[in-house]
Design a protein around this motif. Structure first.
Motif, PDB file in Angstrom:
ATOM      1  N   VAL A 127      44.220 -48.784 -57.988  1.00  0.00           N
ATOM      2  CA  VAL A 127      45.371 -49.499 -57.433  1.00  0.00           C
ATOM      3  C   VAL A 127      44.985 -50.966 -57.251  1.00  0.00           C
ATOM      4  O   VAL A 127      43.857 -51.276 -56.854  1.00  0.00           O
ATOM      5  CB  VAL A 127      45.800 -48.889 -56.079  1.00  0.00           C
ATOM      6  CG1 VAL A 127      46.980 -49.645 -55.495  1.00  0.00           C
ATOM      7  CG2 VAL A 127      46.139 -47.411 -56.249  1.00  0.00           C
ATOM      8  N   ALA A 128      45.906 -51.857 -57.551  1.00  0.00           N
ATOM      9  CA  ALA A 128      45.673 -53.290 -57.358  1.00  0.00           C
ATOM     10  C   ALA A 128      46.537 -53.805 -56.219  1.00  0.00           C
ATOM     11  O   ALA A 128      47.657 -53.348 -56.003  1.00  0.00           O
ATOM     12  CB  ALA A 128      45.979 -54.059 -58.634  1.00  0.00           C
ATOM     13  N   LYS A 179      45.898 -60.627 -48.541  1.00  0.00           N
ATOM     14  CA  LYS A 179      45.190 -59.559 -49.268  1.00  0.00           C
ATOM     15  C   LYS A 179      43.820 -59.259 -48.670  1.00  0.00           C
ATOM     16  O   LYS A 179      43.489 -58.094 -48.381  1.00  0.00           O
ATOM     17  CB  LYS A 179      45.039 -59.944 -50.748  1.00  0.00           C
ATOM     18  CG  LYS A 179      46.349 -60.263 -51.448  1.00  0.00           C
ATOM     19  CD  LYS A 179      46.154 -60.613 -52.906  1.00  0.00           C
ATOM     20  CE  LYS A 179      45.289 -61.843 -53.124  1.00  0.00           C
ATOM     21  NZ  LYS A 179      45.905 -63.084 -52.592  1.00  0.00           N
ATOM     22  N   THR A 180      43.007 -60.286 -48.483  1.00  0.00           N
ATOM     23  CA  THR A 180      41.667 -60.059 -47.940  1.00  0.00           C
ATOM     24  C   THR A 180      41.740 -59.596 -46.494  1.00  0.00           C
ATOM     25  O   THR A 180      40.905 -58.788 -46.047  1.00  0.00           O
ATOM     26  CB  THR A 180      40.812 -61.340 -48.061  1.00  0.00           C
ATOM     27  OG1 THR A 180      40.618 -61.629 -49.459  1.00  0.00           O
ATOM     28  CG2 THR A 180      39.453 -61.157 -47.409  1.00  0.00           C
ATOM     29  N   THR A 181      42.751 -60.058 -45.746  1.00  0.00           N
ATOM     30  CA  THR A 181      42.932 -59.563 -44.376  1.00  0.00           C
ATOM     31  C   THR A 181      43.174 -58.057 -44.391  1.00  0.00           C
ATOM     32  O   THR A 181      42.634 -57.316 -43.565  1.00  0.00           O
ATOM     33  CB  THR A 181      44.098 -60.280 -43.683  1.00  0.00           C
ATOM     34  OG1 THR A 181      43.840 -61.692 -43.658  1.00  0.00           O
ATOM     35  CG2 THR A 181      44.270 -59.785 -42.250  1.00  0.00           C
ATOM     36  N   VAL A 182      43.990 -57.582 -45.332  1.00  0.00           N
ATOM     37  CA  VAL A 182      44.217 -56.136 -45.455  1.00  0.00           C
ATOM     38  C   VAL A 182      42.905 -55.415 -45.748  1.00  0.00           C
ATOM     39  O   VAL A 182      42.588 -54.389 -45.134  1.00  0.00           O
ATOM     40  CB  VAL A 182      45.258 -55.830 -46.550  1.00  0.00           C
ATOM     41  CG1 VAL A 182      45.296 -54.342 -46.868  1.00  0.00           C
ATOM     42  CG2 VAL A 182      46.640 -56.303 -46.118  1.00  0.00           C
ATOM     43  N   PHE A 183      42.109 -55.951 -46.676  1.00  0.00           N
ATOM     44  CA  PHE A 183      40.798 -55.352 -46.966  1.00  0.00           C
ATOM     45  C   PHE A 183      39.938 -55.291 -45.707  1.00  0.00           C
ATOM     46  O   PHE A 183      39.298 -54.277 -45.430  1.00  0.00           O
ATOM     47  CB  PHE A 183      40.082 -56.190 -48.033  1.00  0.00           C
ATOM     48  CG  PHE A 183      40.131 -55.599 -49.407  1.00  0.00           C
ATOM     49  CD1 PHE A 183      41.251 -54.924 -49.846  1.00  0.00           C
ATOM     50  CD2 PHE A 183      39.070 -55.742 -50.285  1.00  0.00           C
ATOM     51  CE1 PHE A 183      41.313 -54.392 -51.118  1.00  0.00           C
ATOM     52  CE2 PHE A 183      39.111 -55.208 -51.551  1.00  0.00           C
ATOM     53  CZ  PHE A 183      40.237 -54.535 -51.986  1.00  0.00           C
ATOM     54  N   LYS A 229      27.687 -43.929 -52.612  1.00  0.00           N
ATOM     55  CA  LYS A 229      28.469 -42.720 -52.897  1.00  0.00           C
ATOM     56  C   LYS A 229      29.842 -42.758 -52.213  1.00  0.00           C
ATOM     57  O   LYS A 229      30.195 -41.880 -51.426  1.00  0.00           O
ATOM     58  CB  LYS A 229      27.688 -41.473 -52.478  1.00  0.00           C
ATOM     59  CG  LYS A 229      26.345 -41.337 -53.193  1.00  0.00           C
ATOM     60  CD  LYS A 229      25.599 -40.082 -52.790  1.00  0.00           C
ATOM     61  CE  LYS A 229      24.274 -39.975 -53.538  1.00  0.00           C
ATOM     62  NZ  LYS A 229      23.508 -38.779 -53.181  1.00  0.00           N
ATOM     63  N   PRO A 230      30.625 -43.782 -52.549  1.00  0.00           N
ATOM     64  CA  PRO A 230      31.916 -43.948 -51.862  1.00  0.00           C
ATOM     65  C   PRO A 230      32.971 -42.960 -52.345  1.00  0.00           C
ATOM     66  O   PRO A 230      32.922 -42.437 -53.462  1.00  0.00           O
ATOM     67  CB  PRO A 230      32.308 -45.374 -52.234  1.00  0.00           C
ATOM     68  CG  PRO A 230      31.705 -45.572 -53.591  1.00  0.00           C
ATOM     69  CD  PRO A 230      30.388 -44.844 -53.537  1.00  0.00           C
ATOM     70  N   LYS A 231      33.943 -42.730 -51.474  1.00  0.00           N
ATOM     71  CA  LYS A 231      35.173 -42.040 -51.855  1.00  0.00           C
ATOM     72  C   LYS A 231      36.202 -43.066 -52.332  1.00  0.00           C
ATOM     73  O   LYS A 231      37.020 -42.777 -53.196  1.00  0.00           O
ATOM     74  CB  LYS A 231      35.748 -41.262 -50.662  1.00  0.00           C
ATOM     75  CG  LYS A 231      34.783 -40.264 -50.034  1.00  0.00           C
ATOM     76  CD  LYS A 231      34.453 -39.123 -50.959  1.00  0.00           C
ATOM     77  CE  LYS A 231      33.650 -38.033 -50.256  1.00  0.00           C
ATOM     78  NZ  LYS A 231      32.365 -38.496 -49.694  1.00  0.00           N
ATOM     79  N   ILE A 232      36.158 -44.268 -51.707  1.00  0.00           N
ATOM     80  CA  ILE A 232      37.022 -45.379 -52.103  1.00  0.00           C
ATOM     81  C   ILE A 232      36.148 -46.620 -52.259  1.00  0.00           C
ATOM     82  O   ILE A 232      35.339 -46.930 -51.385  1.00  0.00           O
ATOM     83  CB  ILE A 232      38.118 -45.667 -51.057  1.00  0.00           C
ATOM     84  CG1 ILE A 232      38.934 -44.409 -50.746  1.00  0.00           C
ATOM     85  CG2 ILE A 232      39.036 -46.783 -51.553  1.00  0.00           C
ATOM     86  CD1 ILE A 232      39.933 -44.605 -49.608  1.00  0.00           C
ATOM     87  N   LEU A 233      36.320 -47.321 -53.373  1.00  0.00           N
ATOM     88  CA  LEU A 233      35.600 -48.569 -53.609  1.00  0.00           C
ATOM     89  C   LEU A 233      36.602 -49.713 -53.579  1.00  0.00           C
ATOM     90  O   LEU A 233      37.555 -49.739 -54.364  1.00  0.00           O
ATOM     91  CB  LEU A 233      34.885 -48.518 -54.963  1.00  0.00           C
ATOM     92  CG  LEU A 233      34.067 -49.749 -55.358  1.00  0.00           C
ATOM     93  CD1 LEU A 233      32.912 -49.976 -54.371  1.00  0.00           C
ATOM     94  CD2 LEU A 233      33.528 -49.608 -56.780  1.00  0.00           C
ATOM     95  N   VAL A 270      39.766 -46.609 -56.535  1.00  0.00           N
ATOM     96  CA  VAL A 270      39.429 -48.034 -56.511  1.00  0.00           C
ATOM     97  C   VAL A 270      40.659 -48.824 -56.071  1.00  0.00           C
ATOM     98  O   VAL A 270      41.751 -48.629 -56.613  1.00  0.00           O
ATOM     99  CB  VAL A 270      38.960 -48.529 -57.895  1.00  0.00           C
ATOM    100  CG1 VAL A 270      38.702 -50.040 -57.857  1.00  0.00           C
ATOM    101  CG2 VAL A 270      37.709 -47.786 -58.349  1.00  0.00           C
ATOM    102  N   LEU A 271      40.472 -49.683 -55.067  1.00  0.00           N
ATOM    103  CA  LEU A 271      41.500 -50.645 -54.672  1.00  0.00           C
ATOM    104  C   LEU A 271      40.977 -52.031 -55.005  1.00  0.00           C
ATOM    105  O   LEU A 271      39.905 -52.431 -54.536  1.00  0.00           O
ATOM    106  CB  LEU A 271      41.834 -50.542 -53.186  1.00  0.00           C
ATOM    107  CG  LEU A 271      42.922 -51.518 -52.690  1.00  0.00           C
ATOM    108  CD1 LEU A 271      44.247 -51.291 -53.408  1.00  0.00           C
ATOM    109  CD2 LEU A 271      43.117 -51.409 -51.183  1.00  0.00           C
ATOM    110  N   LEU A 272      41.738 -52.759 -55.795  1.00  0.00           N
ATOM    111  CA  LEU A 272      41.285 -54.007 -56.392  1.00  0.00           C
ATOM    112  C   LEU A 272      42.179 -55.163 -55.962  1.00  0.00           C
ATOM    113  O   LEU A 272      43.402 -55.092 -56.088  1.00  0.00           O
ATOM    114  CB  LEU A 272      41.331 -53.841 -57.921  1.00  0.00           C
ATOM    115  CG  LEU A 272      41.190 -55.057 -58.817  1.00  0.00           C
ATOM    116  CD1 LEU A 272      39.728 -55.471 -58.885  1.00  0.00           C
ATOM    117  CD2 LEU A 272      41.708 -54.729 -60.216  1.00  0.00           C
ATOM    118  N   ILE A 273      41.565 -56.226 -55.423  1.00  0.00           N
ATOM    119  CA  ILE A 273      42.251 -57.512 -55.255  1.00  0.00           C
ATOM    120  C   ILE A 273      41.844 -58.385 -56.427  1.00  0.00           C
ATOM    121  O   ILE A 273      40.652 -58.533 -56.710  1.00  0.00           O
ATOM    122  CB  ILE A 273      41.843 -58.224 -53.948  1.00  0.00           C
ATOM    123  CG1 ILE A 273      42.399 -57.500 -52.725  1.00  0.00           C
ATOM    124  CG2 ILE A 273      42.350 -59.661 -53.951  1.00  0.00           C
ATOM    125  CD1 ILE A 273      41.951 -58.125 -51.418  1.00  0.00           C
TER     126      ILE A 273
END
Length: 259
Positions: free
Chosen positions: A33-34, A43-47, A174-178, A210-213
């Motif tokens: 997801v982007a 965006k970075t605040t959400v991260f 070993k992440p579940k979400i990167l 993966v969540l991508l900014i």
């Protein structure tokens, strides 16, 4: 496809400024997801909110892991990381004066906790564990063609390789979400193409979310399955790449600026 992270009405105020306003989103297992938007969109605040760097003013963040549903609002960053939520940063944060393999080993040790007696007296189990961790680090570096740079100091690597190492170090946890925060920032077209292949490889081989900014729209449109668009801290749109490219509000607020 099950939901692994759910965000409900997330708000972050800094004084009288609403940096994030009532943002709701969800991430599912094994998807890419982007999160896009103009500079200053939040965006970075959400991260930072999702990874525990800052605490929400209101709203809920819920992680659905192997041990059940866990609310992570206000949880310390290291505890969030222990749950399996790992991130990179806009500015590379490697241990510049350590070798490539040492950067990876530091990330891996959180998953291997030797007892006090084994550690102090260097019992055989200590050395077996140490050897196993090192071999796992080498195997991970081989996957991403970094095996020839094992002993190179991180600061001596080219920029694109430093970015790759930072992502590999995240995978070592070993992440579940990167969470990838602008991984293509400062890269030339060749490095960006390598990064695109790398992210695809991560999805194919590790089956993680993966969540991508990212500001590079060609990279986003080529990689993302779904896209969230922020504008002035609020969620403007959500959809597939095709839907986002045809959304008039998105074109006006963001994509149109790239045309």
């Amino acid at each position: 496809m099950s939901t692994i992270l759910k965000v409900d009405d997330l708000v972050k105020n800094f004084g009288g400024l609403a940096a994030v306003s009532n943002v709701s989103m969800q991430l599912n297992d094994d998807e890419l997801v982007a999160l896009i938007g103009p500079n200053g969109a939040g965006k970075t605040t959400v991260f930072n909110l999702l990874t525990g760097v800052i605490v929400p003013s209101s709203g809920a963040i819920t992680f659905n892991g192997p041990n059940g549903t866990v609310p992570i609002n206000g949880m310390k960053p290291y505890k969030v990381a222990d749950l399996g939520l790992t991130r990179t940063f806009q500015n590379i944060r490697l241990f510049k004066n350590l070798s490539v393999i040492d950067n990876v080993l530091i990330a891996m040790t959180s998953h291997y906790k030797e007892g006090f007696i084994q550690s102090v007296f260097r019992l055989p189990t200590y050395y077996k564990t140490e050897a196993r961790i090192r071999q796992e680090a080498i195997d991970l570096l081989k996957i991403f063609d970094l095996q020839d740079d094992i002993d190179v100091l991180a600061k001596n690597l080219p920029y694109g390789i430093q970015r790759r190492l930072e992502i590999v170090r995240g995978l070592a946890m070993k992440p579940k979400i990167l969470f990838l925060d602008e991984p293509a920032a400062g890269m030339n077209p060749e490095e960006t193409a390598d990064l695109t292949r790398l992210i695809r490889q991560i999805q194919r081989e590790f089956h993680i979310t993966v969540l991508l900014i990212e500001h590079d729209m060609s990279l986003v449109m080529n990689l993302a399955e779904r896209i969230y668009v922020l504008d002035h801290g609020s969620l403007l749109a959500e959809g597939t790449p095709d839907e986002i490219q045809q959304n008039d509000a998105v074109i006006k607020a963001y994509l149109g600026e790239e045309a």
